[in-house]
Design an enzyme around this catalytic site. Structure first.
Site, PDB file in Angstrom:
ATOM      1  CD  GLU A  19      13.096   1.077   9.581  1.00  0.00           C
ATOM      2  OE1 GLU A  19      13.722   1.749  10.334  1.00  0.00           O
ATOM      3  OE2 GLU A  19      13.522  -0.247   9.229  1.00  0.00           O
TER       4      GLU A  19
ATOM      5  CE  LYS B 136      -1.773   2.983   1.814  1.00  0.00           C
ATOM      6  NZ  LYS B 136      -1.595   4.458   1.436  1.00  0.00           N
TER       7      LYS B 136
ATOM      8  CB  CYS C 135      13.398   9.136   7.791  1.00  0.00           C
ATOM      9  SG  CYS C 135      14.454   8.091   7.176  1.00  0.00           S
TER      10      CYS C 135
ATOM     11  CD  GLU D 107       9.783  13.569  10.831  1.00  0.00           C
ATOM     12  OE1 GLU D 107       8.807  13.235  11.088  1.00  0.00           O
ATOM     13  OE2 GLU D 107      11.038  12.792  10.506  1.00  0.00           O
TER      14      GLU D 107
END
Ligand code: NAD
Length: 497
Positions: A258, A183, A292, A390
């Protein structure tokens, strides 16, 4: 500004289930935007639970009755190597589509396409060389590990480097003998469809790979909650990870997560400052800062602080921001207007939390599209939101420190723990400091240069479990212990008195 639109773009992006491209059972679709003009260029099928059911059924059939899980590792590796060849052969086209869909600079998108091929080659090698444990108990037993693919793996991926991150999950899952339902992220569904043709041409059996496009809360959620999917490998935001974690709990699924990051680069005064400058600029501004492992906090020792931030800001102001498809572009357009708005809100917030040295909004020469000028805030305190949260865009927070202990406290003082970058010429300090950081991965005197054999993953809010090398194979397989009796077994004789 000219805007390159690739030739032959599809106007519909469909699911790929059991070897065929199909629409959603109920016909649902969603709009797909490109990030330069923010125009809708395609409609993608929006998967619902009925579509996930079909994809999981196909993957289950391919797993239980198909050849793939039981094939010799060498035979699977040959298919994986052909996949790598096919990816490599179309790297330029892949990069063109990926850059168009995601806004990544074309040169960097090309590097990601090549990384995708490399991931397949790496896991092809690994699966052929795979050895499993055997234990001898002299005269009594030999015990060995029978490794088996787990089953249907659900793979859920983000939009920042879509094709490469899909390969990071597809390659070990397929190498292990699992069948999959992917997905991909709804912001960037374009490149994922290319897998279908690549896999068919490489000889992957029908039903082993299935793709369901759609919104996270619909298609993603249905995949997570499907009882016949024992594994979920997820890359995305920490708060999505928390939700998926909870949704996997009733089924006790295997999970690999992750998640987000707010990684520090720590620069001591004795570092090679020229190298640190190049590296930290690349570390936070490459991939549009949508990375990331971005070094989005830079901690600089006081004696070199003023000189460093001045040089850093000067270089940041000179970064070429522009059309993602132009090979001169260093920072392209952010993926989607929603994400652009989020990053811009942090840029505004930063003006009250730090000293603005570069950027601070949209570049003047780019009145449209999701462009953000590389933005540098200095003197940012540890409790600032731009230090803690973030942002996932071309925005960096720089903070001075006086002592090593203070640097460590600052480095560790956030909820994330994905990567860290340490700059010093003192070998002892480099190792001691690196080992004290709460981060899954540390680079000494470098930005993120991967060795595919090493563990990849984060601690704290940055993830759960580590993939990379054999750890990825461990995730996608069960290790069954088989015990063989060689001698007499001492058996208490119940009921024999
Ligand atoms: P996201 O969490 O919004 O979405 C990721 C994927 O999850 C998408 O495919 C989305 O559709 C799906 N999803 C969303 N809600 C879901 C739900 N309830 N159930 C199932 N699936 C759902 O993340 P994003 O915005 O696409 O990606 C950016 C994030 O990814 C950043 O936080 C970044 O740090 C992180 N990231 C981490 C790594 C890593 O290796 N640690 C690598 C790349 C990106």
């Amino acid at each position: 500004m000219t805007h390159h639109v690739p030739e032959g773009l599809p106007s519909t992006i469909r699911h790929y289930i059991d070897g065929s491209f199909v629409d959603s059972v109920g016909g649902e679709t969603f709009e797909v935007l490109e990030p330069v003009a923010n125009t809708v260029y395609a409609r993608a099928s929006a998967g619902q639970s009925a579509d996930i059911d079909l994809a999981v059924a196909a993957a289950t059939r391919a797993f239980t009755t198909g050849l793939w899980p039981g094939m010799q590792p060498r035979a699977r590796a040959r298919v994986l190597n052909r996949i790598a060849d096919l990816v490599e052969a179309q790297d330029a086209r892949l990069a063109e589509l990926e850059s168009f869909d995601s806004g990544l600079p074309i040169t960097q998108a090309l590097g990601q396409a090549q990384r995708a091929a490399e991931n397949f080659r790496f896991f092809a090698d690994l699966i052929v060389a795979q050895a499993d444990d055997a234990y001898r108990v002299p005269g009594r037993q030999i015990n060995y590990v029978n490794r088996k693919p787990t089953g249907v793996a659900g793979l859920i991926t983000p939009w920042n480097t879509p094709f490469m991150l899909e390969s990071w999950k597809l390659a070990p899952a397929l190498a292990s003998g699992c069948t999959v339902v992917l997905k991909p992220a709804e912001f960037t569904p374009l490149s994922a469809s290319l897998w279908a043709g690549i896999f068919e041409e490489a000889g992957l059996p029908r039903g082993v790979f299935n793709l369901v496009n759609g919104i996270g809360e619909e298609a993603g959620d249905a995949l997570v909650k499907h009882p016949d999917v024992p594994l979920i490998s997820f890359t995305g935001e920490s708060r999505t990870g928390q939700l998926i974690f909870a949704n996997c709990a009733p089924y006790l699924k295997g999970m690999s997560m992750e998640l987000g990051g707010k990684s520090p680069a720590i620069i001591f005064a004795d570092a090679d400052l020229d190298a640190a400058l190049d590296s930290t600029l690349f570390g936070v501004f490459s991939l549009n800062g949508e990375r990331c492992t971005a070094g989005s906090r830079i901690l600089v020792e006081r004696p070199v602080y003023d000189a460093f931030i001045e040089r850093f800001a000067e270089r940041a102001r000179a970064i070429v921001v522009g059309d993602p498809q132009d090979p001169r572009t260093e920072v392209g357009a952010l993926v989607h207007p929603e994400h652009f708005a989020k990053v811009m809100s942090y840029v505004e917030l930063g003006k009250s939390e730090g000293r603005l040295l570069a950027g601070g909004g949209r570049p003047e020469h780019l009145p449209e599209g999701n462009y953000v000028a590389p933005t540098v805030f200095a003197d940012v305190s540890a409790d600032a939101r731009i230090f803690q949260e973030e942002i996932f865009g071309p925005v960096v927070a720089i903070t001075p420190f006086d002592a090593e202990e203070e640097a460590l406290e600052l480095a560790n003082g956030v909820r994330y723990g994905l990567a860290a970058y340490v700059w010093t010429s003192d070998l002892t300090r480099a190792h001691n400091f690196a080992q004290s950081i709460d981060a899954g991965m540390v680079w000494l005197n470098s930005h993120n240069v991967r060795d595919l054999r090493t563990p990849f993953g984060g601690v704290k809010a940055s993830g759960l479990g580590h993939e990379g090398g054999y750890r990825s194979i461990d995730f996608y397989t069960e290790q069954q212990a088989v015990h063989i009796t060689l001698g007499e077994v001492h058996t208490p004789r119940f009921g024999a008195h």
